[in-house]
Design a protein around this motif. Sequence first.
Motif, PDB file in Angstrom:
ATOM      1  N   GLN A 279       0.470  -1.381  -0.057  1.00  0.00           N
ATOM      2  CA  GLN A 279       0.188  -0.090  -0.231  1.00  0.00           C
ATOM      3  C   GLN A 279       0.848   0.931   0.081  1.00  0.00           C
ATOM      4  O   GLN A 279       0.317   2.239  -0.540  1.00  0.00           O
ATOM      5  CB  GLN A 279      -0.492   0.067   1.078  1.00  0.00           C
ATOM      6  N   HIS A 280       1.467   1.131   0.463  1.00  0.00           N
ATOM      7  CA  HIS A 280       2.653   2.706   1.000  1.00  0.00           C
ATOM      8  C   HIS A 280       4.100   2.608  -0.244  1.00  0.00           C
ATOM      9  O   HIS A 280       4.968   2.973  -0.436  1.00  0.00           O
ATOM     10  CB  HIS A 280       3.353   2.440   2.080  1.00  0.00           C
ATOM     11  N   GLY A 281       4.584   1.128  -0.695  1.00  0.00           N
ATOM     12  CA  GLY A 281       5.715   1.146  -1.501  1.00  0.00           C
ATOM     13  C   GLY A 281       5.799   0.264  -2.791  1.00  0.00           C
ATOM     14  O   GLY A 281       4.677  -0.601  -3.060  1.00  0.00           O
ATOM     15  N   TRP A 282       7.113  -0.317  -3.442  1.00  0.00           N
ATOM     16  CA  TRP A 282       7.290  -1.300  -4.398  1.00  0.00           C
ATOM     17  C   TRP A 282       8.572  -1.855  -3.835  1.00  0.00           C
ATOM     18  O   TRP A 282       9.932  -0.770  -3.828  1.00  0.00           O
ATOM     19  CB  TRP A 282       6.607  -0.918  -5.635  1.00  0.00           C
ATOM     20  N   SER A 283       8.811  -2.643  -5.018  1.00  0.00           N
ATOM     21  CA  SER A 283       9.667  -3.409  -4.824  1.00  0.00           C
ATOM     22  C   SER A 283       9.824  -3.882  -6.360  1.00  0.00           C
ATOM     23  O   SER A 283       9.824  -4.760  -5.825  1.00  0.00           O
ATOM     24  CB  SER A 283      10.711  -4.430  -4.026  1.00  0.00           C
ATOM     25  N   LEU A 284      10.420  -3.142  -7.319  1.00  0.00           N
ATOM     26  CA  LEU A 284      10.736  -3.505  -9.006  1.00  0.00           C
ATOM     27  C   LEU A 284      12.091  -3.703  -9.185  1.00  0.00           C
ATOM     28  O   LEU A 284      12.730  -2.912  -9.106  1.00  0.00           O
ATOM     29  CB  LEU A 284       9.392  -2.946  -9.977  1.00  0.00           C
ATOM     30  N   ALA A 285      12.386  -4.660  -9.868  1.00  0.00           N
ATOM     31  CA  ALA A 285      13.968  -4.557 -10.634  1.00  0.00           C
ATOM     32  C   ALA A 285      13.633  -4.034 -11.680  1.00  0.00           C
ATOM     33  O   ALA A 285      13.585  -4.267 -12.331  1.00  0.00           O
ATOM     34  CB  ALA A 285      13.920  -6.277 -10.470  1.00  0.00           C
ATOM     35  N   HIS A 286      14.604  -2.700 -11.435  1.00  0.00           N
ATOM     36  CA  HIS A 286      14.462  -2.103 -13.138  1.00  0.00           C
ATOM     37  C   HIS A 286      15.090  -1.486 -12.800  1.00  0.00           C
ATOM     38  O   HIS A 286      15.314  -0.417 -12.043  1.00  0.00           O
ATOM     39  CB  HIS A 286      13.032  -1.457 -13.728  1.00  0.00           C
ATOM     40  N   ARG A 287      15.899  -0.662 -14.124  1.00  0.00           N
ATOM     41  CA  ARG A 287      16.795   0.863 -13.880  1.00  0.00           C
ATOM     42  C   ARG A 287      16.163   1.956 -14.730  1.00  0.00           C
ATOM     43  O   ARG A 287      15.764   1.781 -15.420  1.00  0.00           O
ATOM     44  CB  ARG A 287      17.592   0.145 -14.996  1.00  0.00           C
ATOM     45  N   GLY A 288      16.881   2.952 -14.153  1.00  0.00           N
ATOM     46  CA  GLY A 288      16.195   4.483 -14.721  1.00  0.00           C
ATOM     47  C   GLY A 288      14.767   4.464 -13.959  1.00  0.00           C
ATOM     48  O   GLY A 288      14.435   4.235 -13.236  1.00  0.00           O
ATOM     49  N   PRO A 289      14.612   5.756 -14.292  1.00  0.00           N
ATOM     50  CA  PRO A 289      12.985   6.213 -14.145  1.00  0.00           C
ATOM     51  C   PRO A 289      12.039   5.507 -14.721  1.00  0.00           C
ATOM     52  O   PRO A 289      11.498   4.588 -15.385  1.00  0.00           O
ATOM     53  CB  PRO A 289      12.936   7.533 -14.220  1.00  0.00           C
ATOM     54  N   MET A 290      10.981   5.734 -13.912  1.00  0.00           N
ATOM     55  CA  MET A 290       9.599   4.618 -14.260  1.00  0.00           C
ATOM     56  C   MET A 290       9.146   5.494 -14.914  1.00  0.00           C
ATOM     57  O   MET A 290       8.802   6.450 -14.509  1.00  0.00           O
ATOM     58  CB  MET A 290       9.131   4.340 -12.773  1.00  0.00           C
ATOM     59  N   SER A 291       8.354   4.976 -15.705  1.00  0.00           N
ATOM     60  CA  SER A 291       7.102   5.878 -16.913  1.00  0.00           C
ATOM     61  C   SER A 291       5.920   6.337 -16.034  1.00  0.00           C
ATOM     62  O   SER A 291       5.761   5.298 -15.715  1.00  0.00           O
ATOM     63  CB  SER A 291       7.145   4.794 -17.674  1.00  0.00           C
ATOM     64  N   SER A 292       5.797   7.174 -16.452  1.00  0.00           N
ATOM     65  CA  SER A 292       4.033   7.003 -16.123  1.00  0.00           C
ATOM     66  C   SER A 292       3.251   6.658 -16.285  1.00  0.00           C
ATOM     67  O   SER A 292       1.781   6.162 -15.201  1.00  0.00           O
ATOM     68  CB  SER A 292       3.972   8.377 -17.169  1.00  0.00           C
ATOM     69  N   THR A 293       3.501   5.368 -17.132  1.00  0.00           N
ATOM     70  CA  THR A 293       2.283   4.773 -17.352  1.00  0.00           C
ATOM     71  C   THR A 293       2.320   3.150 -16.432  1.00  0.00           C
ATOM     72  O   THR A 293       1.622   3.324 -15.836  1.00  0.00           O
ATOM     73  CB  THR A 293       2.283   4.108 -18.871  1.00  0.00           C
ATOM     74  N   ALA A 294       3.978   3.167 -15.916  1.00  0.00           N
ATOM     75  CA  ALA A 294       4.024   2.335 -15.022  1.00  0.00           C
ATOM     76  C   ALA A 294       3.171   2.553 -13.809  1.00  0.00           C
ATOM     77  O   ALA A 294       3.423   2.105 -13.144  1.00  0.00           O
ATOM     78  CB  ALA A 294       5.837   1.762 -14.878  1.00  0.00           C
ATOM     79  N   ARG A 295       3.874   3.629 -13.021  1.00  0.00           N
ATOM     80  CA  ARG A 295       3.990   4.345 -12.021  1.00  0.00           C
ATOM     81  C   ARG A 295       2.143   4.504 -11.163  1.00  0.00           C
ATOM     82  O   ARG A 295       1.828   4.398 -10.558  1.00  0.00           O
ATOM     83  CB  ARG A 295       3.988   5.939 -12.079  1.00  0.00           C
TER      84      ARG A 295
END
Length: 444
Positions: free
Chosen positions: A38-54
Motif C-alpha cells: 500500500q505504501h511502496g514497491w520493490s521492482l527490479a528495473h533501472r532508470g526512471p519509472m514511466s508514467s504508465t507504469a507509475r
Amino acid sequence: MSSVCGFAAWEPVLRLMLGDDVERRAAQSARLAGRISQHGWSLAHRGPMSSTARIAVEDIQRALARGGVQEIAFRAEAQPDGRTMLGLVWPSPVVEPAIGYPDLGVLILADGSLPEPWLRRPNPVPGAVPAPSADLELLERTLRERLPDAVGASEEEIAAAEARLGVTLSEELKVLYRVTRVDWGDDFEAADRAGEAVGCELSGLEHLYAVDGAVRHLSWDLGAMRAVNTAPDAAVQGLAGSPGWIGFGSNGGDEFAVDLTPGPGGHFGQVILVDHEQSLGAELVADSLTDFVLGRVREERRDRRGDELPALARVGTGRLESVQAAAHPALEVLSIGTWDGTPFSLAPVAGLPRLRTLTAFPGTLSDPLDVAGLTGLEFLELGAREWRVLLDAGAVPRTLKAAAIKVCDQDHLPVVALANEILALWDRPEIIQTLIEGDLGPTA
C-alpha cells in the motif's frame, strides 16, 4: 480485488521490468519478481519509472488499500513469443516478507519463533558492584533541591514495583522514586520540571518495565544473520533485552534504562541507552544514576562491528575462500555467497554445537544432503534445487524454526509450490497463489 487479478493491471509493470528484453531477444524466457504494498514497491528495473507504469502501480496500491491487503508479491515468466504466466502471491500468516528483496520471504515454521540472539539471557556477573560515583545522599539532595514540591513513593509502592518486575531495584533508582512518584496527571509543566531535573522524560514508578528482546526483533531474514557480541571488557552485554534492563525514561525516541545485569567491564546500576534504530545491544551513558542526574555522561559509543568471526562467517567471492576456514566451535552463522569455483562441502562444520543459521547461494553446495550433518539449525536458506534434493530425500532438518528459498536463475513460479511442501512438514497453512495468463507480444 478483481481489478488486481486482471493481466491488464500488471502489464505496464511487467513491461517496465523487462526493459530491453535481453533474455527474450536471446530466445530465452524472462523471469521477473517483485512486490507492491500500500505504501511502496520493490521492482527490479533501472532508470526512471514511466508514467504508465507509475499509474499502474498506484492503481494496484489503491486496490490493495480498498481490499485491506497490505502487500502482494508477484512472479512472472515471459516467453520469447510473448506468452506470459503471472503468479500473484497473497499475504500469508506463515510468510514474513524479506526486507528490500523480491524473494518470496521467510517461511515461519513455528508461531512466535525468534532467532536465538533475541532469546539470549544475560550472563551472570557475580562481581558486579555499583560504580564509585554512585552517591545516594548526593543524588537525593540534588533531586530534592530540583523538585522541592514533589511527592515520593512509599516503600510499599516500591516493593510492589519490584514484585511486578521480579527484580530488586538498584538503591539509586529507589532514591529517585522516593523523591518523586512521577504522577502529575495533566500537569505537563510538572512533568517538564521533573524531566529537566533528572535528564530525560521520566516514567512513573508503575510504568517501569524490563526491556524485552522480542519487541526489538525486526525480521528473520535479518535476525538470523546476527550474533550476540559481548567483549571480555564490555560494560554492556550485547543482548536484545534483559530482565535487568529497567526502563525508566526516554529522550523522545530511545529508552534509558538502569542496568542490573552489566557486562564484565560494567557497574551494577549503570545507565544505558537502548537505541530504537538498533535491535541488539545498548550504549553506556553513565556509570551511575548519580552521574546521569548530575550530567556526567559518557560521550563514547559502543563498538558497532558486532558480528564477526568466529561467531559469524561469510564464505565466497571476496570473503573466506573455504568452509574449513570458517569452522570453529563458536560458529553460529555461516553464509555462503556467490562463488565461481568448486562447490563447497559442509563436512568441516558438521556437528558444530552452536551453528544455527546456514544460507547458501544456489549452486554453491557440492551435496545439499550435507545439511543433515548440521544438527542445530534453526534457519536455513537454500536455492530451489537444493531444497528439492532435501525434500525428495526426507532430509529437511526438523530443528528449523524458519526457512527461505533463494531464487536466482531458476524458475520463479514453482517456488510457492515448493514452499508449501516445506510448510506441510510442519502442518502450516498453505500459501495462496493466483496464476494469470497473458500476452506481452513478441520481441521487436
